[in-house]
Motif scaffolding. Sequence first.
Motif, PDB file in Angstrom:
ATOM      1  N   CYS A  67      -2.975   0.977   6.131  1.00  0.00           N
ATOM      2  CA  CYS A  67      -4.072   1.523   6.988  1.00  0.00           C
ATOM      3  C   CYS A  67      -5.375   0.278   7.031  1.00  0.00           C
ATOM      4  O   CYS A  67      -4.970  -0.784   6.455  1.00  0.00           O
ATOM      5  CB  CYS A  67      -4.867   2.603   6.285  1.00  0.00           C
ATOM      6  N   ASN A  68      -6.333   0.777   7.710  1.00  0.00           N
ATOM      7  CA  ASN A  68      -7.439  -0.307   8.082  1.00  0.00           C
ATOM      8  C   ASN A  68      -8.363  -0.528   6.895  1.00  0.00           C
ATOM      9  O   ASN A  68      -8.972  -1.417   6.607  1.00  0.00           O
ATOM     10  CB  ASN A  68      -8.459   0.081   9.109  1.00  0.00           C
ATOM     11  N   THR A  69      -8.562   0.633   6.185  1.00  0.00           N
ATOM     12  CA  THR A  69      -9.724   0.716   5.319  1.00  0.00           C
ATOM     13  C   THR A  69      -9.678   0.478   3.937  1.00  0.00           C
ATOM     14  O   THR A  69     -10.465   0.196   3.034  1.00  0.00           O
ATOM     15  CB  THR A  69     -10.422   2.230   5.437  1.00  0.00           C
ATOM     16  N   CYS A  70      -8.287   0.569   3.342  1.00  0.00           N
ATOM     17  CA  CYS A  70      -7.951   0.151   1.923  1.00  0.00           C
ATOM     18  C   CYS A  70      -8.020  -1.310   1.777  1.00  0.00           C
ATOM     19  O   CYS A  70      -7.293  -2.259   2.353  1.00  0.00           O
ATOM     20  CB  CYS A  70      -6.593   0.692   1.587  1.00  0.00           C
ATOM     21  N   PRO A  71      -8.809  -1.738   0.751  1.00  0.00           N
ATOM     22  CA  PRO A  71      -8.911  -3.273   0.232  1.00  0.00           C
ATOM     23  C   PRO A  71      -7.440  -4.012   0.131  1.00  0.00           C
ATOM     24  O   PRO A  71      -7.111  -4.834   0.635  1.00  0.00           O
ATOM     25  CB  PRO A  71      -9.763  -3.290  -0.893  1.00  0.00           C
ATOM     26  N   TYR A  72      -6.700  -3.093  -0.622  1.00  0.00           N
ATOM     27  CA  TYR A  72      -5.295  -3.524  -0.985  1.00  0.00           C
ATOM     28  C   TYR A  72      -4.338  -3.878   0.414  1.00  0.00           C
ATOM     29  O   TYR A  72      -3.834  -4.905   0.507  1.00  0.00           O
ATOM     30  CB  TYR A  72      -4.522  -2.431  -1.942  1.00  0.00           C
ATOM     31  N   ALA A  73      -4.560  -2.725   1.237  1.00  0.00           N
ATOM     32  CA  ALA A  73      -3.786  -3.040   2.489  1.00  0.00           C
ATOM     33  C   ALA A  73      -4.291  -4.274   3.043  1.00  0.00           C
ATOM     34  O   ALA A  73      -3.564  -5.008   3.928  1.00  0.00           O
ATOM     35  CB  ALA A  73      -3.867  -1.485   3.324  1.00  0.00           C
ATOM     36  N   VAL A  74      -5.381  -4.295   3.252  1.00  0.00           N
ATOM     37  CA  VAL A  74      -6.205  -5.357   4.092  1.00  0.00           C
ATOM     38  C   VAL A  74      -5.564  -6.794   3.638  1.00  0.00           C
ATOM     39  O   VAL A  74      -5.216  -7.662   4.370  1.00  0.00           O
ATOM     40  CB  VAL A  74      -7.584  -5.374   4.070  1.00  0.00           C
ATOM     41  N   MET A  75      -5.449  -6.777   2.084  1.00  0.00           N
ATOM     42  CA  MET A  75      -5.099  -8.110   1.694  1.00  0.00           C
ATOM     43  C   MET A  75      -3.660  -8.402   1.697  1.00  0.00           C
ATOM     44  O   MET A  75      -3.039  -9.578   1.729  1.00  0.00           O
ATOM     45  CB  MET A  75      -5.401  -7.969  -0.100  1.00  0.00           C
ATOM     46  N   TYR A  76      -2.849  -7.321   2.208  1.00  0.00           N
ATOM     47  CA  TYR A  76      -1.425  -7.615   2.504  1.00  0.00           C
ATOM     48  C   TYR A  76      -1.309  -7.622   4.016  1.00  0.00           C
ATOM     49  O   TYR A  76      -0.068  -7.935   4.150  1.00  0.00           O
ATOM     50  CB  TYR A  76      -0.640  -6.262   2.074  1.00  0.00           C
ATOM     51  N   GLU A  77      -2.329  -7.569   4.849  1.00  0.00           N
ATOM     52  CA  GLU A  77      -1.848  -7.629   6.399  1.00  0.00           C
ATOM     53  C   GLU A  77      -1.299  -8.868   6.824  1.00  0.00           C
ATOM     54  O   GLU A  77      -0.093  -8.786   7.397  1.00  0.00           O
ATOM     55  CB  GLU A  77      -3.183  -7.496   7.189  1.00  0.00           C
ATOM     56  N   ASP A  78      -1.487  -9.988   6.369  1.00  0.00           N
ATOM     57  CA  ASP A  78      -0.980 -11.153   6.673  1.00  0.00           C
ATOM     58  C   ASP A  78       0.735 -11.287   6.091  1.00  0.00           C
ATOM     59  O   ASP A  78       1.483 -11.717   6.836  1.00  0.00           O
ATOM     60  CB  ASP A  78      -1.705 -12.417   6.086  1.00  0.00           C
TER      61      ASP A  78
END
Length: 206
Positions: A67-78
């Motif tokens: 998702c967009n809003t979870c910090p963990y998910a954001v850290m894994y985007e790349d």
Amino acid sequence: MKKTIKLISALVIVLSVSAFTIASTNIDEGYKIGDVAEDFSLKNIDGKMVSLANYKDAKGFIVIFTCNTCPYAVMYEDRIIALNNKYASKGYPVIAIMPNNTVKKPGDNFDAMKQRAKEKGFTFPYLIDEAQSVYPKFGATKTPHVFILQKGDGLNIVEYIGAIDDNYKDASAVNTKYVEDAVDAMLNGEEVSPTETKAIGCSIKA
């Protein structure tokens, strides 16, 4: 007589609660290793419906609930982008699915998904589980949560469930790349090991 009736009533209540508890624990537990994953049809950020069946030449799939809003998910985007760049051409494309309730998490709504995908340059489908009907079938509980599927005889078999790697904080400090190791094993005709790890992330908002 009254004591007997009360006792029977109490037993009925206990049995009913027990039955409910058992039923609850058996509902939506999700897929296990070796299970066949059902196909789905979900809306992509381009407005088109996407199913696993659309990928005729795929050998399998890296399905990631994110998702967009979870910090963990954001850290894994790349790292998710890198996985698709590495494995899509080898037959294992990333299929990203946003499972959250967008009333509770408006930052994950469809327009926000489109914007985030554009900003990051997502090279894979980013689907919305609008009815929240797909993630419970998989048994996804976190964002991100990975399910690697292997195609065989027209079926999609679950081969790996869990985390992307062993360090969500720092990609450069990763020791074990669970998803890469699993897909590499399948590409080489080897057994996946480990088949399950603990997904680390934010809880999916129902």
